[in-house]
Design a protein around this motif. Structure first.
Motif, PDB file in Angstrom:
ATOM      1  N   ILE B 105       0.849  -1.181   0.000  1.00 35.06           N
ATOM      2  CA  ILE B 105       0.000   0.000   0.000  1.00 35.06           C
ATOM      3  C   ILE B 105       0.890   1.238   0.000  1.00 35.06           C
ATOM      4  O   ILE B 105       1.934   1.263   0.645  1.00 35.06           O
ATOM      5  N   GLN B 106       0.464   2.212  -0.789  1.00 34.12           N
ATOM      6  CA  GLN B 106       1.199   3.472  -0.826  1.00 34.12           C
ATOM      7  C   GLN B 106       0.373   4.541  -0.116  1.00 34.12           C
ATOM      8  O   GLN B 106      -0.826   4.667  -0.362  1.00 34.12           O
ATOM      9  N   ILE B 107       1.022   5.275   0.758  1.00 31.84           N
ATOM     10  CA  ILE B 107       0.331   6.337   1.481  1.00 31.84           C
ATOM     11  C   ILE B 107       0.986   7.659   1.081  1.00 31.84           C
ATOM     12  O   ILE B 107       2.213   7.768   1.071  1.00 31.84           O
ATOM     13  N   GLN B 108       0.157   8.604   0.712  1.00 31.46           N
ATOM     14  CA  GLN B 108       0.688   9.893   0.283  1.00 31.46           C
ATOM     15  C   GLN B 108      -0.049  11.024   0.991  1.00 31.46           C
ATOM     16  O   GLN B 108      -1.265  10.977   1.184  1.00 31.46           O
ATOM     17  N   TYR B 109       0.716  12.048   1.371  1.00 27.81           N
ATOM     18  CA  TYR B 109       0.106  13.246   1.942  1.00 27.81           C
ATOM     19  C   TYR B 109       0.914  14.441   1.495  1.00 27.81           C
ATOM     20  O   TYR B 109       2.145  14.389   1.527  1.00 27.81           O
ATOM     21  N   PRO B 110       0.309  15.544   1.113  1.00 26.38           N
ATOM     22  CA  PRO B 110      -1.129  15.684   0.911  1.00 26.38           C
ATOM     23  C   PRO B 110      -1.500  15.399  -0.533  1.00 26.38           C
ATOM     24  O   PRO B 110      -0.637  15.437  -1.409  1.00 26.38           O
ATOM     25  N   GLY B 111      -2.766  15.158  -0.788  1.00 24.83           N
ATOM     26  CA  GLY B 111      -3.289  15.073  -2.148  1.00 24.83           C
ATOM     27  C   GLY B 111      -3.615  16.472  -2.619  1.00 24.83           C
ATOM     28  O   GLY B 111      -3.376  17.445  -1.899  1.00 24.83           O
ATOM     29  N   PRO B 112      -4.179  16.598  -3.817  1.00 27.34           N
ATOM     30  CA  PRO B 112      -4.454  17.931  -4.358  1.00 27.34           C
ATOM     31  C   PRO B 112      -5.363  18.760  -3.456  1.00 27.34           C
ATOM     32  O   PRO B 112      -5.317  19.980  -3.483  1.00 27.34           O
TER      33      PRO B 112
END
Lengths: 318, 300
Positions: B105-112
């Motif tokens: 799983i990939q976790i990203q912050y922040p999104g648009p």
């Protein structure tokens, strides 16, 4: 009005292990519609709401010595409770397995009218009779009054209109995986947004103001109208690709109830070999078609068919 | 690729990837003591910390060190903090933990739109994605200053399973639990008085199987609300018990109780799909979980 037949071993297996458990998830009660050549289990075809589901068996797939007669072109339909039928069938199988050591048992299924204990009027029943060497076990499943000629006609025409195929169908890779996801989606929201394109994209998404959860599949097998995915779209996000595809006219999206969607996936209990999703013209409904292969081959078993139609909450775009 | 130069400035604060979603779900579930719970996430170059709090009396922190992740690209200046619903976060993560399948799983912050983005990255052709709206966290410092009570620490380590069981057993007597540390004989007593009395003793020398370590130089006793104490063990992941781990409890200045659990997060749920990967995995990648419980106000 008469109906009498013997269930084949294969028929018992199909119904008990696969179809009845799956159909029961769609709805507890359904119509059993018997014609000269087919037996059909129909959900919600007469009342508009809910998942329409049609499971059709050629008589040879389930029965031998199939006899039917009615003054409505040998067609009989009635409503029954699937859980009762499943229970009766399971116990018939259990009884038969005790007998079978000695001789082949015969499982007869027929329509009868009987006086029920607390009534003076005779009531219709679907009877399962397991006959062994020395004894017989009889189980009566209460059913509705047979449908009138007009109702049968209505059922038949609903059935015919339900046969229409969506122009594009995409093959769903793994029903189990999708079902697991949809179980989670149920906790997020009530409405699932579904997008299908002619180049094999399928995405499902539930969103609320706080959260969105979904899955996207690309390069799925497409049946029917198809186009190649535009190369410039390759690296775009799922959302951008779907909105571009909708505006180009090669993709379509609809919204259906998450519960209905989960029910359609429960059909994997019938162990289909493939499943296809498609959106009917004008986004009128979401169609799911399950395909069954002749055991040991990749050839479609034409004697069995199962499909569902999910009512659309919002005709969506495209 | 072509526009990587342009994105340089706008690179997200964090993109990280984790192999074992189940472990993460376990660790986060351990601090989920009610359905609707707000959490604050704090990102840094060392890892992610998730903080939950209740009524100014109970706080829990889950430490996810960067070593737990197979990828950890941290680009932020300062330490970004944001709030989100813990319930939704766990529900979403659960969607990624497919039975019989391992998933990265990939976790990203922040999104648009300042969301937290989750995405499965095993296959190009099939992926699960989730977006969770974040909010600006409360400005109140949630830090419970845990300071040692004196020169010598007051602490003991007990088998997690035994601790959980003891706290469960204390449910019937009442709402307040007294924890007593006694140096001679070295023992820990949990006592509840209410509808009835119940006292559970852990003797250090008698049963070193249960009470693994013990440090105390003077008699100490503090009372804690049962519901807060229970929150520290009620959702303890089953892996903690299976792996026979211990929980460390310390009492700090003013009676602040710290409860620490260790949750292993790296074990892939299905080992056979991971045969190749097992070789290079560290044997025990662990998430630390800490609870802080304030004592009840005493009259004197």
């Amino acid at each position: 009005m008469k109906f009498k037949a013997f269930l084949t071993d294969n028929g018992v297996n199909l119904l008990e292990k696969r179809f009845l458990p799956a159909l029961e998830k769609t709805g507890k009660s359904c119509h059993l519609y018997l014609t000269r050549d087919h037996a059909l289990f129909l959900h919600n075809l007469l009342n508009g709401d809910g998942v329409h589901s049609v499971a059709q068996f050629r008589k040879e797939a389930l029965f031998h010595d199939y006899r039917i007669s009615s003054n409505n072109d040998d067609r009989i339909a009635f409503a029954l409770d699937l859980s009762l039928l499943l229970r009766a069938l399971r116990s018939a199988v259990a009884v038969a397995s005790e007998y079978s050591a000695s001789a082949a048992t015969r499982l007869e299924i027929k329509l009868v009218k009987k006086l029920s204990p607390n009534s003076t009027q005779s009531m219709p029943f679907l009877t399962l009779e397991t006959r062994g060497y020395k004894s017989a076990v009889i189980q009566d499943i209460p059913i509705s009054k047979p449908l009138s000629r007009a109702q049968v006609t209505e059922l038949q025409s609903a059935l015919e209109s339900a046969q229409e195929l969506p122009p594009t169908l995409v093959q769903v890779p793994d029903l189990n995986q999708l079902l697991n996801l949809v179980d989670r989606m149920k906790q997020v929201g009530d409405v699932v947004n579904l997008f299908i394109s002619r180049h094999g994209d399928l995405s499902v998404q539930v969103s609320t103001t706080v959260i969105s959860l979904g899955a996207e599949f690309r390069r799925l097998v497409v049946i029917g109208e198809q186009t190649n995915a535009p190369s410039e779209d390759q690296n775009l996000s799922a959302q951008t690709r779907s909105s571009r595809s909708i505006s180009r006219g090669d993709g379509q999206s609809v919204q259906v109830s998450v519960k209905h969607f989960a029910k359609s996936l429960q059909c994997h209990l019938a162990r289909p070999d493939c499943a296809f999703y498609g959106i009917a013209p004008q986004g009128s409904c979401l169609t799911v078609i399950f395909q069954f292969f002749i055991p040991g081959s990749r050839e479609t078993d034409k004697s069995i068919s199962l499909h569902c139609r999910l009512p659309v909450l919002d005709p969506g775009s495209g | 690729m072509s526009d990587s130069g342009m994105e340089e400035e706008e690179a997200p604060d964090l993109i990280c990837e984790l192999e074992n979603v189940n472990g993460l779900v376990d660790a986060l579930t351990a601090v989920r003591w009610k359905r609707q719970q707000d959490a604050v996430l704090e990102l840094s170059e060392h890892g992610i910390v998730l903080i939950v709090e209740e009524s100014g009396c109970l706080q829990a922190k889950v430490y996810l060190k960067r070593e737990l992740f197979i990828r950890y690209d941290y680009k932020a200046r300062g330490r970004p903090r944001f709030g989100l619903s813990l319930g939704y976060f766990v529900d979403c993560l659960n969607a990624f933990s497919l039975p019989g399948q391992s998933s990265v799983i990939q976790i990203q912050y922040p999104g648009p739109d300042m969301q937290l983005l989750l995405k499965s990255v095993d296959s190009l052709d099939a992926s699960i994605c989730a977006e969770i709206r974040t909010r600006i966290p409360d400005t109140i410092a949630w830090n419970y200053n845990f300071e040692p009570a004196g020169a010598n620490p007051l602490t003991f380590t007990v088998k997690s399973a035994a601790l959980k069981e003891a706290i469960e057993d204390l449910e019937w007597p009442g709402s307040s639990i007294e924890i007593i540390l006694e140096p001679d004989p070295p023992s820990v007593t949990l006592r509840a008085e209410g509808h009835g009395d119940l006292q559970i003793d852990f003797m250090y020398y008698v049963n070193s199987e249960l009470l693994v370590a013990f440090q105390c130089d003077h008699r100490t006793s503090f009372k804690y609300k049962y519901k807060f104490l229970r929150a520290t063990t009620s959702n303890m992941p089953s892996t903690v018990i299976k792996e026979n781990r211990g929980s460390k409890l310390s009492i700090g200045r003013g009676g602040m109780l710290k409860v620490q659990h260790l949750v292993s997060i790296s074990k892939p749920s299905v080992s056979h799909t991971y045969v190749d990967a097992v070789g290079y995995q560290q044997p025990g990648r662990i998430a630390h979980i800490e609870f802080f419980v304030k004592p009840e106000e005493t009259e004197d």
